[in-house]
Design a protein around this motif. Structure first.
Motif, PDB file in Angstrom:
ATOM      1  N   MET A 125      -3.961   3.864  -1.489  1.00 15.70           N
ATOM      2  CA  MET A 125      -3.862   2.843  -2.522  1.00 15.70           C
ATOM      3  C   MET A 125      -3.468   1.524  -1.875  1.00 15.70           C
ATOM      4  O   MET A 125      -2.363   1.406  -1.331  1.00 15.70           O
ATOM      5  CB  MET A 125      -2.837   3.254  -3.573  1.00 15.70           C
ATOM      6  N   VAL A 184       5.453  -0.098  -8.827  1.00 17.95           N
ATOM      7  CA  VAL A 184       5.030  -1.356  -8.209  1.00 17.95           C
ATOM      8  C   VAL A 184       5.721  -2.501  -8.933  1.00 17.95           C
ATOM      9  O   VAL A 184       5.579  -2.640 -10.146  1.00 17.95           O
ATOM     10  CB  VAL A 184       3.504  -1.516  -8.264  1.00 17.95           C
ATOM     11  N   SER A 191       0.831  -1.208   0.000  1.00 17.52           N
ATOM     12  CA  SER A 191       0.000   0.000   0.000  1.00 17.52           C
ATOM     13  C   SER A 191       0.860   1.252   0.000  1.00 17.52           C
ATOM     14  O   SER A 191       2.004   1.236   0.455  1.00 17.52           O
ATOM     15  CB  SER A 191      -0.902   0.018   1.236  1.00 17.52           C
ATOM     16  N   VAL A 241      -9.355   0.532 -10.409  1.00 17.13           N
ATOM     17  CA  VAL A 241      -8.876   0.794  -9.052  1.00 17.13           C
ATOM     18  C   VAL A 241     -10.003   0.743  -8.020  1.00 17.13           C
ATOM     19  O   VAL A 241      -9.729   0.766  -6.809  1.00 17.13           O
ATOM     20  CB  VAL A 241      -8.162   2.168  -8.948  1.00 17.13           C
ATOM     21  N   ARG A 257      -9.908  -0.831  -4.416  1.00 16.01           N
ATOM     22  CA  ARG A 257      -8.527  -0.848  -3.917  1.00 16.01           C
ATOM     23  C   ARG A 257      -8.051   0.536  -3.506  1.00 16.01           C
ATOM     24  O   ARG A 257      -7.268   0.675  -2.569  1.00 16.01           O
ATOM     25  CB  ARG A 257      -7.587  -1.397  -5.000  1.00 16.01           C
ATOM     26  N   PHE A 258      -8.515   1.562  -4.200  1.00 10.73           N
ATOM     27  CA  PHE A 258      -8.108   2.943  -3.921  1.00 10.73           C
ATOM     28  C   PHE A 258      -9.247   3.685  -3.249  1.00 10.73           C
ATOM     29  O   PHE A 258     -10.426   3.460  -3.555  1.00 10.73           O
ATOM     30  CB  PHE A 258      -7.751   3.674  -5.215  1.00 10.73           C
ATOM     31  N   VAL A 307       4.950   6.501  -8.493  1.00  2.00           N
ATOM     32  CA  VAL A 307       4.581   5.238  -7.855  1.00  2.00           C
ATOM     33  C   VAL A 307       5.101   4.105  -8.739  1.00  2.00           C
ATOM     34  O   VAL A 307       4.791   4.068  -9.930  1.00  2.00           O
ATOM     35  CB  VAL A 307       3.053   5.123  -7.685  1.00  2.00           C
ATOM     36  N   ASP A 345      -0.386  -0.323 -11.863  1.00  2.89           N
ATOM     37  CA  ASP A 345      -0.624   0.966 -11.209  1.00  2.89           C
ATOM     38  C   ASP A 345       0.600   1.878 -11.278  1.00  2.89           C
ATOM     39  O   ASP A 345       0.521   3.043 -10.869  1.00  2.89           O
ATOM     40  CB  ASP A 345      -0.993   0.767  -9.734  1.00  2.89           C
ATOM     41  N   THR A 346       1.692   1.365 -11.771  1.00  2.00           N
ATOM     42  CA  THR A 346       2.913   2.159 -11.874  1.00  2.00           C
ATOM     43  C   THR A 346       2.701   3.389 -12.745  1.00  2.00           C
ATOM     44  O   THR A 346       2.097   3.298 -13.814  1.00  2.00           O
ATOM     45  CB  THR A 346       4.050   1.305 -12.445  1.00  2.00           C
ATOM     46  N   LEU A 401      -1.659  -2.830  -4.359  1.00  2.00           N
ATOM     47  CA  LEU A 401      -1.107  -2.250  -5.582  1.00  2.00           C
ATOM     48  C   LEU A 401      -0.655  -3.327  -6.553  1.00  2.00           C
ATOM     49  O   LEU A 401      -0.193  -4.406  -6.152  1.00  2.00           O
ATOM     50  CB  LEU A 401       0.051  -1.318  -5.234  1.00  2.00           C
ATOM     51  N   LYS A 402      -0.797  -3.016  -7.829  1.00  2.00           N
ATOM     52  CA  LYS A 402      -0.439  -3.935  -8.904  1.00  2.00           C
ATOM     53  C   LYS A 402       0.594  -3.260  -9.807  1.00  2.00           C
ATOM     54  O   LYS A 402       0.648  -2.021  -9.881  1.00  2.00           O
ATOM     55  CB  LYS A 402      -1.684  -4.287  -9.720  1.00  2.00           C
TER      56      LYS A 402
END
Length: 125
Positions: A82, A123, A17, A63, A66-67, A121, A89-90, A85-86
């Motif tokens: 968040m 991930v 997260s 999202v 999750r967000f 971000v 999501d970067t 994260l996957k």
């Protein structure tokens, strides 16, 4: 002078997260607020928005669940929690304040308003 400052990005493993924060000042128009992101080689996309007057919240389908976007105590303070994260999501995440007449909702990214330099971000996994 308009100032929008995002923070809280970082590099994490999938499933972890992050909490992004945003504060803004220097503008007076009635605005909705939210977050959008830009991944390398892709078009920017709106992630989550809050309509200031109604308080209605909208999420990008990928999202949702999750967000969580929320407002802070300050008039122009915004957060994005968040979770789970996957790698997809970067990207660079931007906090934006957009005139309410635009009716900004995901997946659209704003093309008018104010936003900052973003926070990265990343991930992995």
């Amino acid at each position: 002078q308009v100032q929008v400052l995002e923070s809280g990005g970082g590099s994490v493993q999938a499933g972890e997260s992050l909490r992004l924060s945003c504060s803004a000042s220097g503008f007076t128009f009635h605005s909705d607020m939210g977050w959008y992101r830009r991944a390398a080689g892709k078009e920017p996309e709106g992630v989550a928005t809050i309509q200031r007057e109604s308080g209605d919240i909208y999420y990008l389908d990928s999202v949702r669940g999750r967000f969580t976007v929320s407002r802070g105590d300050g008039e122009n303070t915004l957060y994005l929690q968040m979770n789970d994260l996957k790698p997809e999501d970067t990207g660079m995440y931007y906090c934006a304040f957009v005139p309410s007449r635009v009716n900004w909702r995901p997946p659209e990214a704003p093309d008018i308003g104010h936003w900052g330099r973003g926070t990265q971000v990343t991930v992995s996994g």
